[in-house]
Design a protein around this motif. Structure first.
Motif, PDB file in Angstrom:
ATOM      1  N   SER A   1      33.443  16.297   9.221  1.00 17.31           N
ATOM      2  CA  SER A   1      34.320  15.837   8.003  1.00 17.31           C
ATOM      3  C   SER A   1      35.795  16.218   7.826  1.00 17.31           C
ATOM      4  O   SER A   1      35.540  17.680   7.721  1.00 17.31           O
ATOM      5  CB  SER A   1      34.169  15.370   6.863  1.00 17.31           C
ATOM      6  OG  SER A   1      33.383  16.076   5.539  1.00 17.31           O
ATOM      7  N   GLY A   2      37.166  16.109   8.058  1.00 22.58           N
ATOM      8  CA  GLY A   2      38.519  17.015   7.228  1.00 22.58           C
ATOM      9  C   GLY A   2      39.400  15.873   7.491  1.00 22.58           C
ATOM     10  O   GLY A   2      39.420  14.827   6.812  1.00 22.58           O
ATOM     11  N   VAL A   3      39.950  16.237   7.921  1.00 23.48           N
ATOM     12  CA  VAL A   3      41.470  15.805   8.027  1.00 23.48           C
ATOM     13  C   VAL A   3      42.423  15.684   8.526  1.00 23.48           C
ATOM     14  O   VAL A   3      42.413  17.396   9.284  1.00 23.48           O
ATOM     15  CB  VAL A   3      42.822  17.087   6.738  1.00 23.48           C
ATOM     16  CG1 VAL A   3      43.844  15.633   6.669  1.00 23.48           C
ATOM     17  CG2 VAL A   3      41.819  16.607   5.378  1.00 23.48           C
ATOM     18  N   VAL A   4      43.008  15.484   9.374  1.00 25.82           N
ATOM     19  CA  VAL A   4      44.397  15.021  10.530  1.00 25.82           C
ATOM     20  C   VAL A   4      45.242  14.949  10.166  1.00 25.82           C
ATOM     21  O   VAL A   4      45.792  14.109   9.632  1.00 25.82           O
ATOM     22  CB  VAL A   4      43.661  13.481  11.439  1.00 25.82           C
ATOM     23  CG1 VAL A   4      44.839  13.751  12.611  1.00 25.82           C
ATOM     24  CG2 VAL A   4      42.405  14.060  11.689  1.00 25.82           C
ATOM     25  N   ARG A   5      46.273  15.007  10.131  1.00 28.12           N
ATOM     26  CA  ARG A   5      48.325  15.951   9.895  1.00 28.12           C
ATOM     27  C   ARG A   5      48.941  15.902  11.303  1.00 28.12           C
ATOM     28  O   ARG A   5      48.023  16.241  12.798  1.00 28.12           O
ATOM     29  CB  ARG A   5      47.719  16.410   9.030  1.00 28.12           C
ATOM     30  CG  ARG A   5      47.397  16.972   8.047  1.00 28.12           C
ATOM     31  CD  ARG A   5      47.677  18.067   7.719  1.00 28.12           C
ATOM     32  NE  ARG A   5      47.956  18.410   5.532  1.00 28.12           N
ATOM     33  CZ  ARG A   5      46.207  18.799   5.290  1.00 28.12           C
ATOM     34  NH1 ARG A   5      44.971  18.972   6.698  1.00 28.12           N
ATOM     35  NH2 ARG A   5      45.476  18.709   4.172  1.00 28.12           N
ATOM     36  N   LEU A   6      49.937  15.415  11.977  1.00 27.26           N
ATOM     37  CA  LEU A   6      51.145  14.805  12.398  1.00 27.26           C
ATOM     38  C   LEU A   6      51.876  15.653  12.309  1.00 27.26           C
ATOM     39  O   LEU A   6      52.558  16.763  10.830  1.00 27.26           O
ATOM     40  CB  LEU A   6      51.947  13.622  12.716  1.00 27.26           C
ATOM     41  CG  LEU A   6      52.706  13.964  13.787  1.00 27.26           C
ATOM     42  CD1 LEU A   6      52.151  13.762  15.040  1.00 27.26           C
ATOM     43  CD2 LEU A   6      53.339  12.332  13.385  1.00 27.26           C
ATOM     44  N   ALA A   7      52.128  16.769  13.322  1.00 29.42           N
ATOM     45  CA  ALA A   7      52.936  18.266  12.823  1.00 29.42           C
ATOM     46  C   ALA A   7      54.548  17.547  13.270  1.00 29.42           C
ATOM     47  O   ALA A   7      55.150  16.372  13.506  1.00 29.42           O
ATOM     48  CB  ALA A   7      53.524  19.024  14.380  1.00 29.42           C
ATOM     49  N   PRO A   8      55.504  18.273  11.915  1.00 29.23           N
ATOM     50  CA  PRO A   8      56.510  17.269  11.193  1.00 29.23           C
ATOM     51  C   PRO A   8      57.517  17.169  12.829  1.00 29.23           C
ATOM     52  O   PRO A   8      58.147  16.609  13.178  1.00 29.23           O
ATOM     53  CB  PRO A   8      57.247  18.463  10.759  1.00 29.23           C
ATOM     54  CG  PRO A   8      56.130  19.074  10.030  1.00 29.23           C
ATOM     55  CD  PRO A   8      54.919  19.055  10.568  1.00 29.23           C
ATOM     56  N   GLU A   9      57.022  18.443  13.510  1.00 31.19           N
ATOM     57  CA  GLU A   9      58.456  18.263  14.794  1.00 31.19           C
ATOM     58  C   GLU A   9      57.896  17.088  15.923  1.00 31.19           C
ATOM     59  O   GLU A   9      59.191  16.317  16.512  1.00 31.19           O
ATOM     60  CB  GLU A   9      58.728  19.677  15.629  1.00 31.19           C
ATOM     61  CG  GLU A   9      57.148  19.667  16.195  1.00 31.19           C
ATOM     62  CD  GLU A   9      55.854  20.572  15.343  1.00 31.19           C
ATOM     63  OE1 GLU A   9      55.032  21.596  16.280  1.00 31.19           O
ATOM     64  OE2 GLU A   9      56.927  20.258  13.927  1.00 31.19           O
ATOM     65  N   LEU A  10      56.961  16.055  15.804  1.00 31.22           N
ATOM     66  CA  LEU A  10      56.597  14.899  16.176  1.00 31.22           C
ATOM     67  C   LEU A  10      56.444  13.443  15.466  1.00 31.22           C
ATOM     68  O   LEU A  10      56.083  12.715  16.419  1.00 31.22           O
ATOM     69  CB  LEU A  10      55.338  14.812  17.367  1.00 31.22           C
ATOM     70  CG  LEU A  10      54.735  16.218  18.129  1.00 31.22           C
ATOM     71  CD1 LEU A  10      53.269  16.442  18.669  1.00 31.22           C
ATOM     72  CD2 LEU A  10      55.902  16.427  19.200  1.00 31.22           C
ATOM     73  N   ALA A  11      57.190  13.756  14.469  1.00 29.58           N
ATOM     74  CA  ALA A  11      57.375  12.790  13.481  1.00 29.58           C
ATOM     75  C   ALA A  11      58.311  11.094  13.994  1.00 29.58           C
ATOM     76  O   ALA A  11      57.724  10.403  14.035  1.00 29.58           O
ATOM     77  CB  ALA A  11      57.770  12.740  12.115  1.00 29.58           C
TER      78      ALA A  11
END
Length: 413
Positions: free
Chosen positions: A299-309
């Protein structure tokens, strides 16, 4: 590229010489509606794909991808107009329509199953292979669903709607649409296999009960249908009937092209079933895989890099998956979310396995990946955004995955 275009034009012109002159010599009594023509073209394209699959010139995964792309194009085309085309007064209009339609359809089939990038000096434009965003595709599916209320006897329409729902992961609605399609096309083995698959997903990823009955119906119609054989083998394996599982999978293996990615997976499933069945003449020994250190989930967390938003739409599909740190690259577990859910918490476990012998609990260490798919396809494509974790122990918690890389076209293509 110029030579390829010229050859293609000559071939299309030759085809038109065979079909246009007869139309010009006779009048047409009635004209098909725009939707009827589209459905006929769609049916012919799918038939060609099935023939390529059986001939071994097209792998199963390529066949599935091409079929979905053709359905997306048809879905967009059908939505453009629900009004019937005006009947032409003379056969000349029909000949003109055919003269325009045939090259377009040939191009559509090539775009679906060919490799247009091989003709270009540089990589093709990024994005969805059918030119639709996730939101546009969902809107078209909604309009098709509304259209089917006025055309309830259109079996091909129900089939297209069911497969569109399945692409979106709406398996409950997909199984309902498949049921209506199967009632109108009861002898379509591939349709029944797809129906069983969607129904199994809708009822918690189990083939027991009605899905297995539908699979048996499909095999009665076509004993060599690859998808029905694979599903039948999985159902038998889950009941610990390893002999039946081996029988179904071996038959599917004979029908698969040698270059298909599925071959190794089926061979691995057969090997595990034989191992569990014990030696010839002996009693079947039901063995459970030894649990990996730390349990059978991550388990964990997936995030999106700000530069790819700026490159992600809220409706884009996100696949979160685990694969062995050392071993086959086939996903051991996979979860589907939307980009609008990011950052998103996740838990991957054995219930999300894609094959019985490929589970998280069978491997001590895994890599967790997350990919934003522009085409809503589980297979990675140029333009997708992806992130991978470092190898972690199965049982790990608070794993962080950052989507920070845009997949590029491989060099040399």
């Amino acid at each position: 590229m110029i030579a390829f275009v010229l050859v293609g034009a000559v071939l299309i012109a030759a085809a038109l010489l065979f079909v246009v002159p007869p139309l010009l010599r006779r009048s047409s009594r009635t004209a098909a509606t725009r939707d009827a023509v589209n459905v006929a073209v769609y049916r012919d394209q799918l038939r060609e794909l099935e023939l390529d699959l059986r001939a071994g010139t097209l792998a199963v995964d390529q066949h599935e991808k091409a079929r979905r792309e053709i359905e997306a194009r048809l879905l967009a085309d059908v939505d453009k107009s629900d009004a019937p085309a005006q009947p032409p007064p003379r056969a000349r209009a029909a000949a003109l329509a055919l003269g325009l339609t045939l090259p377009i359809c040939a191009l559509a089939v090539y775009l679906a199953v060919g490799n247009p990038r091989a003709l270009l000096p540089q990589a093709a434009e990024r994005g969805s292979p059918h030119g639709l965003s996730a939101q546009q595709f969902e809107a078209l599916v909604s309009r098709l669903a509304a259209r089917m209320k006025d055309h309830p006897d259109d079996g091909e329409g129900w089939t297209m709607l069911a497969r569109s729902y399945a692409v979106l992961g709406r398996f409950g609605e997909a199984s309902e649409a498949y049921a209506k399609a199967a009632a109108r096309l009861p002898r379509d083995a591939q349709l029944l296999a797809d129906y069983a698959d969607a129904l199994a997903m809708a009822q918690g990823r189990t083939l027991q009960g009605e899905p297995e009955k539908i699979i048996l119906r499909a095999l009665t119609i076509d004993p060599d249908n690859v998808k029905a054989l694979l599903l039948a083998g999985t159902a038998a394996f889950n009941r610990s009937n390893h002999a039946a599982a081996i029988r179904h999978w071996e038959r599917a293996l004979k029908a698969l092209p040698e270059e298909s990615d599925m071959v190794q997976r089926v061979q691995a499933s057969i090997a595990q079933a034989r191992s569990l069945a014990g030696s010839p003449g002996g009693k079947a020994q039901i063995a459970k895989p030894a649990p990996a250190q730390g349990g059978s989930r991550v388990s964990g967390v997936v995030r999106l890099a700000p530069e790819l938003a700026g490159k992600v739409a809220p409706g884009d599909i996100v696949f979160i998956f685990a694969r062995a740190a050392e071993g086959p690259r086939m996903p051991l577990a996979i979860l589907r979310k939307r980009a609008g859910d990011l950052p998103a918490e996740f838990t991957l476990d054995d219930t999300m396995a894609m094959a019985p012998q490929m589970k998280l609990s069978a491997f001590p260490r895994v890599i967790i990946g997350a990919r934003v798919s522009k085409s809503a396809n589980a297979t990675a494509s140029p333009g997708d955004l992806q992130g991978l974790s470092a190898p972690v122990n199965v049982g790990a918690k608070s794993v962080s995955v950052v989507i920070d890389t845009e997949l590029r076209e491989p060099s040399g293509k």
